[in-house]
Design a protein around this motif. Structure first.
Motif, mmCIF file in Angstrom:
data_model
loop_
_atom_site.group_PDB
_atom_site.id
_atom_site.type_symbol
_atom_site.label_atom_id
_atom_site.label_comp_id
_atom_site.label_asym_id
_atom_site.label_seq_id
_atom_site.Cartn_x
_atom_site.Cartn_y
_atom_site.Cartn_z
ATOM 1 N N GLY A 1 -35.840 40.564 7.133
ATOM 2 C CA GLY A 1 -36.690 40.433 8.298
ATOM 3 C C GLY A 1 -37.692 39.298 8.195
ATOM 4 N N LEU A 2 -37.764 38.634 7.038
ATOM 5 C CA LEU A 2 -38.726 37.564 6.832
ATOM 6 C C LEU A 2 -38.041 36.212 6.947
ATOM 7 N N ARG A 3 -38.732 35.278 7.612
ATOM 8 C CA ARG A 3 -38.222 33.925 7.724
ATOM 9 C C ARG A 3 -39.286 32.964 7.247
ATOM 10 N N ALA A 4 -38.835 31.822 6.772
ATOM 11 C CA ALA A 4 -39.777 30.786 6.371
ATOM 12 C C ALA A 4 -40.278 30.082 7.625
ATOM 13 N N TYR A 5 -41.580 29.901 7.701
ATOM 14 C CA TYR A 5 -42.216 29.289 8.863
ATOM 15 C C TYR A 5 -42.908 28.008 8.435
ATOM 16 N N ALA B 1 -40.196 31.513 1.604
ATOM 17 C CA ALA B 1 -41.648 31.487 1.746
ATOM 18 C C ALA B 1 -42.310 31.264 0.395
ATOM 19 N N GLU B 2 -43.373 30.494 0.419
ATOM 20 C CA GLU B 2 -44.215 30.210 -0.754
ATOM 21 C C GLU B 2 -43.539 29.325 -1.796
ATOM 22 N N GLN B 3 -42.371 28.748 -1.482
ATOM 23 C CA GLN B 3 -41.711 27.827 -2.411
ATOM 24 C C GLN B 3 -41.756 26.432 -1.809
ATOM 25 N N PRO B 4 -42.580 25.531 -2.369
ATOM 26 C CA PRO B 4 -42.734 24.182 -1.821
ATOM 27 C C PRO B 4 -41.398 23.436 -1.760
ATOM 28 N N VAL B 5 -41.241 22.647 -0.705
ATOM 29 C CA VAL B 5 -40.041 21.839 -0.524
ATOM 30 C C VAL B 5 -40.441 20.436 -0.089
ATOM 31 N N PRO B 6 -39.631 19.429 -0.475
ATOM 32 C CA PRO B 6 -39.916 18.080 0.002
ATOM 33 C C PRO B 6 -39.440 17.918 1.449
ATOM 34 N N VAL B 7 -40.194 17.132 2.205
ATOM 35 C CA VAL B 7 -39.791 16.781 3.565
ATOM 36 C C VAL B 7 -39.970 15.272 3.710
ATOM 37 N N VAL B 8 -38.939 14.623 4.269
ATOM 38 C CA VAL B 8 -38.987 13.186 4.530
ATOM 39 C C VAL B 8 -39.008 13.016 6.038
ATOM 40 N N TYR B 9 -39.927 12.200 6.509
ATOM 41 C CA TYR B 9 -40.055 11.995 7.943
ATOM 42 C C TYR B 9 -40.368 10.531 8.226
ATOM 43 N N VAL B 10 -40.144 10.139 9.468
ATOM 44 C CA VAL B 10 -40.402 8.772 9.893
ATOM 45 C C VAL B 10 -41.544 8.806 10.900
ATOM 46 N N LEU C 1 -44.231 20.481 1.489
ATOM 47 C CA LEU C 1 -44.899 21.517 2.257
ATOM 48 C C LEU C 1 -44.434 22.862 1.761
ATOM 49 N N THR C 2 -45.278 23.856 1.980
ATOM 50 C CA THR C 2 -45.000 25.200 1.489
ATOM 51 C C THR C 2 -44.849 26.146 2.665
ATOM 52 N N PRO C 3 -43.608 26.594 2.940
ATOM 53 C CA PRO C 3 -43.392 27.537 4.044
ATOM 54 C C PRO C 3 -44.128 28.841 3.792
ATOM 55 N N VAL C 4 -44.457 29.534 4.865
ATOM 56 C CA VAL C 4 -45.053 30.865 4.775
ATOM 57 C C VAL C 4 -44.092 31.855 5.396
ATOM 58 N N ALA C 5 -44.261 33.118 5.064
ATOM 59 C CA ALA C 5 -43.386 34.174 5.602
ATOM 60 C C ALA C 5 -43.778 34.488 7.032
ATOM 61 N N ARG C 6 -42.768 34.718 7.853
ATOM 62 C CA ARG C 6 -42.992 35.075 9.240
ATOM 63 C C ARG C 6 -41.927 36.073 9.649
ATOM 64 N N ARG C 7 -42.306 37.064 10.418
ATOM 65 C CA ARG C 7 -41.352 38.062 10.915
ATOM 66 C C ARG C 7 -40.674 37.570 12.146
#
Length: 100
Positions: free
Chosen positions: A11-15, A75-84, A94-100
């Motif tokens: 029921g939890l998603r990364a936000y 959630a709570e596991q940092p990931v790299p993001v590349v953007y332009v 960035l570190t996603p948070v848990a979301r229902r």
């Protein structure tokens, strides 16, 4: 982190707090129409009009790639993001948070 007792992990998603611009189809990546104030993307310095081209080391070419990459985040596991931004390729974590 563990979900509260009585809740299932499914029921939890990364936000990330990103708001994709669904009207943009002529670019490679996912252009953001905005980010949630105080959300993970905002805290990492990602802004409206940025185009996400990689998330968690996965190439993002369209909204489908982005959605799939989001589903794999934890959630709570940092990931790299590349953007332009304004033609410049930038990278942050960035570190996603848990979301229902």
């Amino acid at each position: 982190t563990r979900p509260p007792p009585g809740t299932s992990r499914s029921g939890l998603r990364a936000y990330l707090g990103t708001i994709p611009d669904y009207g943009q189809s002529d670019i490679r990546g996912v252009k953001l129409s905005g980010v949630a104030l105080g959300g993970p993307a905002d805290n990492a310095g990602v802004k409206a009009a940025d185009v996400i081209v990689e998330l968690a080391e996965r190439r993002i070419e369209n909204i489908y790639d982005y959605t799939y990459a989001l589903e794999l985040l934890r959630a709570e596991q940092p990931v790299p993001v590349v953007y332009v931004r304004d033609g410049e390729r930038l990278e942050t974590n960035l570190t996603p948070v848990a979301r229902r």
